[in-house]
Scaffold this motif. Sequence first.
Motif, short mmCIF file in Angstrom:
data_model
loop_
_atom_site.label_atom_id
_atom_site.label_comp_id
_atom_site.label_asym_id
_atom_site.label_seq_id
_atom_site.Cartn_x
_atom_site.Cartn_y
_atom_site.Cartn_z
N ALA A 146 -30.77 16.81 8.05
CA ALA A 146 -31.49 15.84 7.21
C ALA A 146 -30.52 14.80 6.67
O ALA A 146 -30.84 13.60 6.61
N LEU A 147 -29.35 15.25 6.28
CA LEU A 147 -28.37 14.31 5.72
C LEU A 147 -28.02 13.22 6.74
O LEU A 147 -27.92 12.04 6.40
N LEU A 148 -27.82 13.62 8.00
CA LEU A 148 -27.34 12.67 9.00
C LEU A 148 -28.37 11.61 9.37
O LEU A 148 -28.03 10.63 10.03
N THR A 149 -29.62 11.77 8.91
CA THR A 149 -30.60 10.69 9.11
C THR A 149 -30.41 9.56 8.11
O THR A 149 -31.01 8.50 8.26
N ARG A 150 -29.57 9.78 7.11
CA ARG A 150 -29.43 8.83 5.99
C ARG A 150 -28.39 7.76 6.31
O ARG A 150 -27.58 7.92 7.22
N PRO A 183 -23.10 5.14 4.05
CA PRO A 183 -22.40 5.37 2.78
C PRO A 183 -22.85 6.66 2.09
O PRO A 183 -22.03 7.38 1.50
N GLU A 184 -24.15 6.94 2.15
CA GLU A 184 -24.65 8.18 1.54
C GLU A 184 -24.09 9.41 2.27
O GLU A 184 -23.67 10.39 1.64
N VAL A 185 -24.06 9.36 3.59
CA VAL A 185 -23.53 10.48 4.37
C VAL A 185 -22.04 10.66 4.08
O VAL A 185 -21.56 11.77 3.87
N ALA A 186 -21.32 9.53 4.06
CA ALA A 186 -19.87 9.60 3.83
C ALA A 186 -19.55 10.25 2.49
O ALA A 186 -18.65 11.09 2.38
N ALA A 187 -20.31 9.88 1.46
CA ALA A 187 -20.06 10.45 0.13
C ALA A 187 -20.40 11.94 0.10
O ALA A 187 -19.66 12.76 -0.46
N PRO A 201 -27.69 9.13 19.93
CA PRO A 201 -28.32 10.06 18.99
C PRO A 201 -27.46 10.32 17.76
O PRO A 201 -26.23 10.38 17.85
N ILE A 202 -28.11 10.44 16.60
CA ILE A 202 -27.37 10.78 15.40
C ILE A 202 -26.87 12.23 15.53
O ILE A 202 -27.42 13.05 16.27
N GLY A 203 -25.78 12.51 14.82
CA GLY A 203 -25.22 13.85 14.85
C GLY A 203 -24.19 14.07 15.94
O GLY A 203 -23.60 15.14 16.04
N ALA A 232 -30.83 7.47 10.97
CA ALA A 232 -31.91 7.44 11.96
C ALA A 232 -32.59 6.09 12.06
O ALA A 232 -33.24 5.80 13.06
N SER A 233 -32.46 5.26 11.03
CA SER A 233 -33.19 3.99 11.04
C SER A 233 -32.32 2.78 11.35
O SER A 233 -32.84 1.69 11.57
N THR A 234 -31.00 2.94 11.41
CA THR A 234 -30.10 1.81 11.70
C THR A 234 -29.07 2.21 12.74
O THR A 234 -28.00 2.70 12.39
N PRO A 235 -29.38 2.01 14.04
CA PRO A 235 -28.40 2.35 15.08
C PRO A 235 -27.09 1.58 14.86
O PRO A 235 -27.11 0.44 14.40
#
Length: 197
Positions: free
Chosen positions: A17-21, A24-28, A73-75, A95-98
């Motif tokens: 779920a996190l990796l869809t974000r 900057p949010e994932v990095a933090a 693909p994300i992840g 997931a929303s910004t390649p």
Amino acid sequence: MRRLGRSVLIAPTGLGALLTRPAPEVAARLIGARLKIDGVGGIIVETEAYDRHDPASHSFRGPTLRNAPMFGPIGQAYVYRIYGLHWCLNIVCDASTPGSAVLIRALEPLWNLDVMAERRGAVRPRDLCAGPGRLCQALGVTGAFNALPVAAAPFALDLGQPEPVLVGPRIGLRPGVETPWRFGRVGSPYLSRPFSE
DNA sequence: GTTCCGATGTACT
DNA sequence: GTACATCGGAACG
């Protein structure tokens, strides 16, 4: 909590779920996570975010052969060679910004330090994984890891508890330096550089 | 502690 | 040709 079918529960705070974000949010959120490759690794203490609207990002000018994983693909991992010598490890996200990814810049080495020391040559523990190139050398990351999913072997990536993080400008780039997308673990002596500025 | 420099793959002017 | 999401070693203070 969402229920799928009869009894499978998906935790809204899980890695997937996190990796869809956004990056900057994932990095933090990855600060404090446990990262191992074939059992060798430690705690993530420093990350940087990149996305395709960011002039510092490899994805800024659109897909190329090198940056193709950033648009996949994300992840999955995006591993590239820098300055013709070193490898850098990123995790593709959003997931929303390649074109988004998080660069893993430093670890607090915790598991199989002897393997890391052998790969890196005799260096003090503080310098084993303090920098993206050093980290890849210590963990044995090469181009062969490009586009592999980080949620499966040989990777092991587990989130820690959310924690406050340091924020600052990213390292070693000219355009985009004004975007404070570098994140670090508070009080860690294993950062590649301090967050003084 | 600091600065300088060379190693060299990939993308781009 | 130049510019890099870097590192390690040499020279210096």
